[in-house]
Design an enzyme around this catalytic site. Structure first.
Site, PDB file in Angstrom:
ATOM      1  N   GLY A  93       0.818  -1.200  -0.046  1.00  0.00           N
ATOM      2  CA  GLY A  93      -0.036  -0.153  -0.122  1.00  0.00           C
ATOM      3  C   GLY A  93       0.755   1.308  -0.024  1.00  0.00           C
ATOM      4  O   GLY A  93       0.555   2.168  -0.598  1.00  0.00           O
TER       5      GLY A  93
ATOM      6  N   GLU B  35      -5.963  -0.243   2.015  1.00  0.00           N
ATOM      7  CA  GLU B  35      -6.338  -0.713   3.455  1.00  0.00           C
ATOM      8  C   GLU B  35      -5.308  -1.677   3.659  1.00  0.00           C
ATOM      9  O   GLU B  35      -4.944  -2.475   2.772  1.00  0.00           O
ATOM     10  CB  GLU B  35      -7.727  -1.416   3.510  1.00  0.00           C
ATOM     11  CG  GLU B  35      -8.046  -2.323   5.097  1.00  0.00           C
ATOM     12  CD  GLU B  35      -8.984  -3.330   5.016  1.00  0.00           C
ATOM     13  OE1 GLU B  35      -8.859  -4.559   5.362  1.00  0.00           O
ATOM     14  OE2 GLU B  35      -9.938  -3.116   3.958  1.00  0.00           O
TER      15      GLU B  35
ATOM     16  N   GLU C 245       1.215  -6.484  13.955  1.00  0.00           N
ATOM     17  CA  GLU C 245       0.471  -7.538  13.389  1.00  0.00           C
ATOM     18  C   GLU C 245       1.009  -8.777  12.871  1.00  0.00           C
ATOM     19  O   GLU C 245       1.853  -9.073  12.196  1.00  0.00           O
ATOM     20  CB  GLU C 245      -0.430  -6.971  12.094  1.00  0.00           C
ATOM     21  CG  GLU C 245      -1.560  -8.040  11.469  1.00  0.00           C
ATOM     22  CD  GLU C 245      -2.189  -7.378  10.179  1.00  0.00           C
ATOM     23  OE1 GLU C 245      -3.280  -7.773   9.771  1.00  0.00           O
ATOM     24  OE2 GLU C 245      -1.423  -6.819   9.321  1.00  0.00           O
TER      25      GLU C 245
ATOM     26  N   CYS D  76      -9.017  -8.901   7.705  1.00  0.00           N
ATOM     27  CA  CYS D  76      -8.418  -7.625   8.068  1.00  0.00           C
ATOM     28  C   CYS D  76      -8.885  -7.241   9.639  1.00  0.00           C
ATOM     29  O   CYS D  76      -8.410  -6.301  10.009  1.00  0.00           O
ATOM     30  CB  CYS D  76      -8.805  -6.756   7.150  1.00  0.00           C
ATOM     31  SG  CYS D  76     -10.521  -6.727   6.774  1.00  0.00           S
TER      32      CYS D  76
END
Length: 521
Positions: free
Chosen positions: A240, A259, A388, A296
């Site tokens: 991204g 996103e 994450e 997500c």
């Protein structure tokens, strides 16, 4: 690949999907595209733009509904191919297919309703002092061709005919899709349905194109192409940010709605833990393991105050984790990255592994569930613990008291979601936390779980950076159309030239703001 009405095999090498359950390559091979192919698709989209943006609302809505109907007509081979390319369980594939069809039909209703035009009218006031007011009218117009990037974890709902494509087409923007290399067969089936709907509606062929490309060359070429006006992306932070950098470096920068990453913190308040700690623990693991943790909105982080309730939560969660069976992850690449994240937590000196799910050596890319815990002090001291881990792994952070919860939340980057579990006795603490959560996340969930994103009028699937590249937007729900529109005002324009959304007599019969009042006449 699809270039308007033409269907062409790429010449820059080949890609095959791989069944993550067996590790076997699937037939057929798909040809990869080049920068020249991107140029062809983008030019077609630009050539189609002015005609497509002028389509009547009913024609555009009917086109979206026809896309949905044509995808629905190939549901069985589509479900079979999705399962082969992703390993996703049939029930979830069918649910995602229903969501994809629902999004297309929802945006057809949005087009018919007309609120997306944002029509505002201010009457001329020739006698106003010190200066008269002119006749002013405002509406929103489409940006232009949109580049949409298919997502690895949602082969239908965030891919070729997913939410980005549906909202862009609804806005009046032609779409060029870069299909995800992990599910090329799925992408071809869906692209066929869209291309056939374009032809059946008599629309310019450049309304839709789709290219394949490995690596980032094709994607970067799309983001850099002068005929592309906006980008919709769901994927990694590195991917991204690379697109954002390319878009910002253009002579004319364009918006990138990316996103990217989110750990979706869950805050367990003392009253809720005391009342139903064990039940929360079981439900938490059900959410954690949904989609093998590759959603997500996966709850990858839990904050809770030490005490008997937390002990009950951990015991129940640990039992549920141990009972969880390994499932195929989307690809070998994703599985490898997940295993690396799990290893980093396991080897951290201040992290304790609470429980591990069962493995399965027969699954080529097996996702095994893990649960870890650490202290608030350790979490605050190490930024690496906030990263994450894309899969069914979560870290529980034990806080000494409720005051520490705010400090923990304040360390986090922007998130898609934040979840609170509370009772009436937790209201005062929750009230203090709420402003911090509003600054942190795009959606706040109470006494539920973030997995499962409803598609409707009020949903926000976005959040502050780096959850998304633009926290003012959403990629799910009817508000998603706003990403691909911009306002234009008309001052003293002759009545014969006024566009229908702001014309005298309200020919579209839509709700409009007239001199500060909402009217339909």
């Amino acid at each position: 690949m699809f270039f308007g009405a033409a269907r062409v095999r790429g010449t820059a090498g080949e890609v095959r999907a791989t069944d993550p359950r067996t590790g076997e390559d699937l037939e057929p091979a798909f040809g990869l595209g080049t920068r020249e192919d991107v140029d062809r698709a983008a030019r077609l989209a630009r050539a189609a733009f002015r005609t497509y943006r002028a389509t009547a609302p009913e024609a555009r809505a009917a086109f979206l509904e026809d896309v949905a109907a044509r995808i629905e007509a190939v549901a069985e081979p589509l479900v079979t191919r999705v399962r082969a390319e992703t390993g996703i369980a049939e029930a979830r594939v069918r649910g995602e297919l229903a969501r994809t069809l629902g999004q297309l039909r929802l945006f057809a209703r949005v087009v018919r309703g007309g609120a997306f035009h944002g029509a505002r009218l201010e009457s001329r006031l020739p006698d106003r002092k010190p200066l008269p007011r002119p006749d002013l009218r405002q509406r929103k117009v489409p940006l232009g061709p949109v580049a949409v990037f298919g997502a690895s974890n949602f082969p239908l709902a965030f891919s070729v005919a997913g939410g980005d494509t549906a909202s862009a087409l609804a806005a009046g923007c032609p779409v060029v899709v870069k299909a995800h290399s992990s599910h090329p067969g799925t992408s071809e089936l869906v692209a066929t349905a869209i291309a056939d709907a374009v032809a059946a509606a008599g629309l310019p062929e450049g309304v839709f194109s789709m290219v394949f490309g490995s690596g980032r060359e094709v994607g970067q070429a799309l983001a850099a192409h002068p005929d592309v006006a906006a980008v919709g992306f769901t994927g990694s932070r590195s991917g991204g940010l690379a697109l954002v950098e390319t878009a910002n470096a253009r002579p004319v920068p364009i918006p990138v709605y990316a996103e990217m990453s989110s750990v979706n913190p869950v805050v367990l308040l003392p009253g809720a833990l005391a009342e139903r700690g064990a039940a929360i623990g079981e439900a938490f693991v059900a959410s954690l393991t949904m989609g093998v943790g590759q959603l997500c909105t996966n709850p990858g982080l839990v904050f809770a105050v030490e005490g008997p309730g937390l002990a009950e939560f951990l015991d129940a969660a640990a039992a549920a984790v141990r009972a969880s069976a390994a499932q195929p992850m989307l690809s070998a690449t994703i599985c490898s990255a997940y295993d690396s994240g799990v290893t980093a937590l396991r080897e951290h000196p201040r992290v304790e592994e609470v429980a591990t799910g069962s493995g399965d050596e027969e699954i080529a890319s097996a996702g095994v569930t893990h649960l870890f815990t650490t202290t608030a002090e350790a979490f605050l001291a190490d930024e690496a613990l906030r990263e994450e881990v894309f899969g069914s792994t979560s870290l529980v952070v034990r806080a000494p008291d409720t005051a520490a919860l705010t400090a923990l939340v304040e360390t986090l980057e922007g998130q898609l979601t934040a979840t609170l579990h509370l009772t009436d006795e937790d209201t005062a603490t929750a009230r203090e936390l709420l402003p911090v959560l509003e600054e942190t996340a795009g959606r706040i969930v109470a006494n539920g779980w973030p997995t499962g994103v409803d598609v409707g009028e009020a949903m926000v699937h976005g959040g502050p950076f780096p959850a998304t590249s633009d926290g003012r937007s959403t990629s799910v729900g009817t508000l998603a159309i706003e990403r691909f529109l911009r306002p234009v005002a008309y001052q003293d324009l002759p009545a014969a030239l006024l566009p229908d959304p702001v014309a005298d007599g309200n020919p579209l019969g839509i709700a409009r703001q007239v001199d500060g009042e909402l009217r339909t006449s």
